[in-house]
Each structure stands twice: as structure tokens, then as C-alpha cells.
Design an enzyme around this catalytic site. Structure first.
Site, PDB file in Angstrom:
ATOM      1  N   CYS A 228       2.684 -10.802   3.857  1.00  9.50           N
ATOM      2  CA  CYS A 228       2.643 -10.880   5.314  1.00  9.50           C
ATOM      3  C   CYS A 228       4.050 -11.074   5.873  1.00  9.50           C
ATOM      4  O   CYS A 228       4.712 -12.066   5.586  1.00  9.50           O
ATOM      5  CB  CYS A 228       1.749 -12.028   5.763  1.00  9.50           C
ATOM      6  SG  CYS A 228       1.637 -12.142   7.569  1.00  9.50           S
TER       7      CYS A 228
ATOM      8  N   ASN B  29      -1.211  -0.287  -2.003  1.00  8.28           N
ATOM      9  CA  ASN B  29      -1.682  -0.712  -0.698  1.00  8.28           C
ATOM     10  C   ASN B  29      -0.708  -0.185   0.349  1.00  8.28           C
ATOM     11  O   ASN B  29       0.487  -0.165   0.113  1.00  8.28           O
ATOM     12  CB  ASN B  29      -1.746  -2.254  -0.664  1.00  8.28           C
ATOM     13  CG  ASN B  29      -2.190  -2.786   0.682  1.00  8.28           C
ATOM     14  OD1 ASN B  29      -1.371  -2.998   1.560  1.00  8.28           O
ATOM     15  ND2 ASN B  29      -3.474  -2.998   0.828  1.00  8.28           N
ATOM     16  N   GLY B  30      -1.225   0.235   1.482  1.00  9.28           N
ATOM     17  CA  GLY B  30      -0.376   0.597   2.601  1.00  9.28           C
ATOM     18  C   GLY B  30      -0.255   2.083   2.848  1.00  9.28           C
ATOM     19  O   GLY B  30       0.185   2.821   1.982  1.00  9.28           O
TER      20      GLY B  30
ATOM     21  N   LYS C  96      -0.952 -10.280  -3.598  1.00 10.61           N
ATOM     22  CA  LYS C  96      -0.619  -9.138  -2.751  1.00 10.61           C
ATOM     23  C   LYS C  96       0.824  -9.329  -2.320  1.00 10.61           C
ATOM     24  O   LYS C  96       1.222 -10.416  -1.910  1.00 10.61           O
ATOM     25  CB  LYS C  96      -1.512  -9.070  -1.521  1.00 10.61           C
ATOM     26  CG  LYS C  96      -1.141  -7.871  -0.644  1.00 10.61           C
ATOM     27  CD  LYS C  96      -2.039  -7.745   0.567  1.00 10.61           C
ATOM     28  CE  LYS C  96      -1.719  -6.437   1.267  1.00 10.61           C
ATOM     29  NZ  LYS C  96      -1.138  -6.585   2.568  1.00 10.61           N
TER      30      LYS C  96
END
Length: 164
Positions: free
Chosen positions: A16, A147-148, A58
Site C-alpha cells: 500500500c 498483481n496489478g 503482498k
């Protein structure tokens, strides 16, 4: 003190980039600069869950630590090999505790040195899927998930074909 709950997985979010999270110190993507701490947090989570649920991480492929991110000069400021070396150093340290074997990797850096919004951090730094694919190939003992940025079924199929 052990925590008793029915979780099937505990995921530590080191990806994040929000200034409200990462800007407060060792939270979110700022944790990528402290891989020893991430390894120790994962061990504490594992112990607190009495080993009943896997601990996963993550993260991003890196952060802008040590330079000022500008899209126009990004590729020339930090070479891809150096960026990949930082990513592998993070993954190796976190995995060295023997707890984390599963990494979900957002294939772009987290820009922490500017007031980028989380939305900007999902769009502005370029995606580098090839770094996540390379990590998956070079660390077959780990479960590495991309991811992404993959937004369609065609995109999912393309990525699965690239790195089965």
C-alpha cells in the site's frame, strides 16, 4: 497470546503506497525497505496463529527509495537490474524465516517520495510484469502471483501463457 479465529490465510500488505499508510513509517509499501522487519512480523503472525494459517505477503516490485520518481526519467534513474536486485533481496530475506512462501506482487513500484494518491500509484509507474515472471522462474520453491493492471480475461490468459 494466540489468536483463535477461522482465517484460512493471513496476508501482510507491504504494497500500500498511500501516504496515510506508508507515509507513517513502517507500514504498507514502506515495509519493503525493512525486509528483516517483514520477516519478523511474519514469524510473529505465524506464532500468534499457532501455525494454523499460512502467512503471505503482498508487495510491489520496489519503491522509489533513494531517488525522486519522475516518469520521464524513471528508466534511467534506476536500472531494471538494480530494481530486480532490490526485489530479490526483499523476497529472499522475507522467505528466509521459513514462514512466507507465497508472494503476491504488484508489478510496479510504489512512489513514496511524492504526494501520489493511491490511484496515481496504480496508474503512473509503469508495469513491469517481466520482473514478476523472472522472480517466479528463479524462485520455483515460492508461490509468486502477479498483481496489478491485468483487467481482462484476455490479459489473464496472456499472463498465464507467459508464466504458467
Amino acid at each position: 497470546l494466540p489468536i483463535h479465529c477461522d482465517y484460512t490465510t493471513v496476508n501482510l500488505n507491504c504494497g500500500c503506497p498511500s501516504p496515510k499508510v506508508a507515509g507513517k513509517g513502517c507500514f504498507g509499501a514502506a515495509l519493503m525497505e525493512e525486509p528483516h522487519l517483514v520477516r519478523d512480523i511474519a514469524a510473529a503472525l505465524h506464532e500468534g496463529m499457532e501455525g494454523t494459517a499460512p502467512v503471505t505477503v503482498k508487495c510491489r516490485i520496489g519503491t522509489d527509495e533513494g531517488y525522486s520518481f519522475r516518469r520521464e526519467t524513471y528508466s534511467s534513474l534506476v536500472g531494471e537490474e538494480e530494481e530486480y536486485r532490490r526485489l530479490t533481496r526483499f523476497v529472499e530475506m522475507v522467505a528466509s524465516g521459513g514462514i512466507v512462501t507465497d508472494f503476491q506482487i504488484h508489478a510496479r513500484i510504489a512512489v513514496l517520495g511524492k504526494n501520489f494518491s493511491p490511484a496515481d500509484n496504480r496508474k503512473v509507474p509503469p508495469l513491469r510484469y517481466h520482473q514478476v515472471r523472472r522472480l517466479a522462474r528463479e524462485f520455483p520453491e515460492l508461490n509468486v502471483s502477479l498483481n496489478g493492471g491485468v483487467e481482462t480475461l484476455v490479459g489473464v490468459k496472456r499472463e498465464l501463457d507467459e508464466c504458467p
